[in-house]
Enzyme design. Sequence first.
Site, PDB file in Angstrom:
ATOM      1  N   ASP A 278      63.249  20.541  10.201  1.00 12.66           N
ATOM      2  CA  ASP A 278      62.634  21.306   9.124  1.00 12.66           C
ATOM      3  C   ASP A 278      61.291  21.897   9.532  1.00 12.66           C
ATOM      4  OD1 ASP A 278      61.265  18.827   9.205  1.00 12.66           O
ATOM      5  OD2 ASP A 278      62.398  18.069   7.502  1.00 12.66           O
TER       6      ASP A 278
ATOM      7  N   ASN B 196      62.196   8.266  -1.376  1.00 12.56           N
ATOM      8  CA  ASN B 196      63.208   8.589  -2.383  1.00 12.56           C
ATOM      9  C   ASN B 196      64.578   8.825  -1.761  1.00 12.56           C
ATOM     10  OD1 ASN B 196      62.836  11.048  -1.152  1.00 12.56           O
ATOM     11  ND2 ASN B 196      62.252  12.156  -3.008  1.00 12.56           N
TER      12      ASN B 196
ATOM     13  N   HIS C 134      65.193  10.839   0.861  1.00 11.26           N
ATOM     14  CA  HIS C 134      65.426  12.140   1.483  1.00 11.26           C
ATOM     15  C   HIS C 134      65.515  12.021   3.006  1.00 11.26           C
ATOM     16  CE1 HIS C 134      60.858  12.534   1.725  1.00 11.26           C
ATOM     17  NE2 HIS C 134      61.226  12.895   2.943  1.00 11.26           N
TER      18      HIS C 134
ATOM     19  N   GLU D 179      66.135  16.651  -0.748  1.00 15.77           N
ATOM     20  CA  GLU D 179      65.648  15.804  -1.822  1.00 15.77           C
ATOM     21  C   GLU D 179      66.810  15.328  -2.710  1.00 15.77           C
ATOM     22  OE1 GLU D 179      62.627  14.836  -2.048  1.00 15.77           O
ATOM     23  OE2 GLU D 179      61.279  16.341  -1.217  1.00 15.77           O
TER      24      GLU D 179
END
Length: 249
Positions: free
Chosen positions: A67, A136, A138, A143
């Site tokens: 990313d 979380n 990811h 996400e």
Amino acid sequence: MKIYKTKDYDAMSRKAADIISAQIIMKPNCVLGLATGSTPVGAYRQLVEWYNQGVLDFSEVTTVNLDEYKGLPRDNDQSYYYFMNEHLFKKVNIDKSRTFLPDGMEADSETACRTYNEIIHATGGVDLQLLGLGHNGHIGFNEPDTSYAKETHCVTLSERTIQANMRFFASEQDVPRQAYTMGIKTIMSARSILVVVSGEDKAEIVKTAFFGPVTPQVPASILQFHSNVTLVADEGALSQCPALFHSAK
């Protein structure tokens, strides 16, 4: 899934570097999928050390990163291009023309994503994909959602991810709100996947992601369906998990 439990972050980093270096030695012209963030820094440091000792040769390696922040130029010290250059690329004999990240300065998301997908496909596929794990669940910047994104896409970062990234920026306002990231299909297409996790604060999400139900609400849980995943984590990160792992020094 193969799980290695290490004593601490340093041992985790060395074990991860062992796995990455084995891939390079077995296939010198391999394609590595790389990750940024604080967790893989130790592994990159170990790889550089082995390169300096003459153990590793990066001259034929191709890399594709997970990313990049949208809107940050490459010379910004918080861009992932800058991160990779500082922690690995400028310290080994890798051909910079074969190191790829999404173009964070391409304002048109459709163009940026299409171009990066074409680059990844042109490499012939990722041999080893390195991943961290967000609090979380990811992976990359995928996400929690109601479905899995397939290929490279533009993501609006969750408030939790923005808060986690604040420590790297002067203020919350400076934290980018969007990023380009590989999709779940692209990650799952890698021939092998290496996940590195450190710290007791990740214990709950490790248990949820790798021992709970598979759901896009926990993106990393999809890795349970991959045939060749290795998780390397320290004692803290595995503290809530069943004892189904190998010990690693």
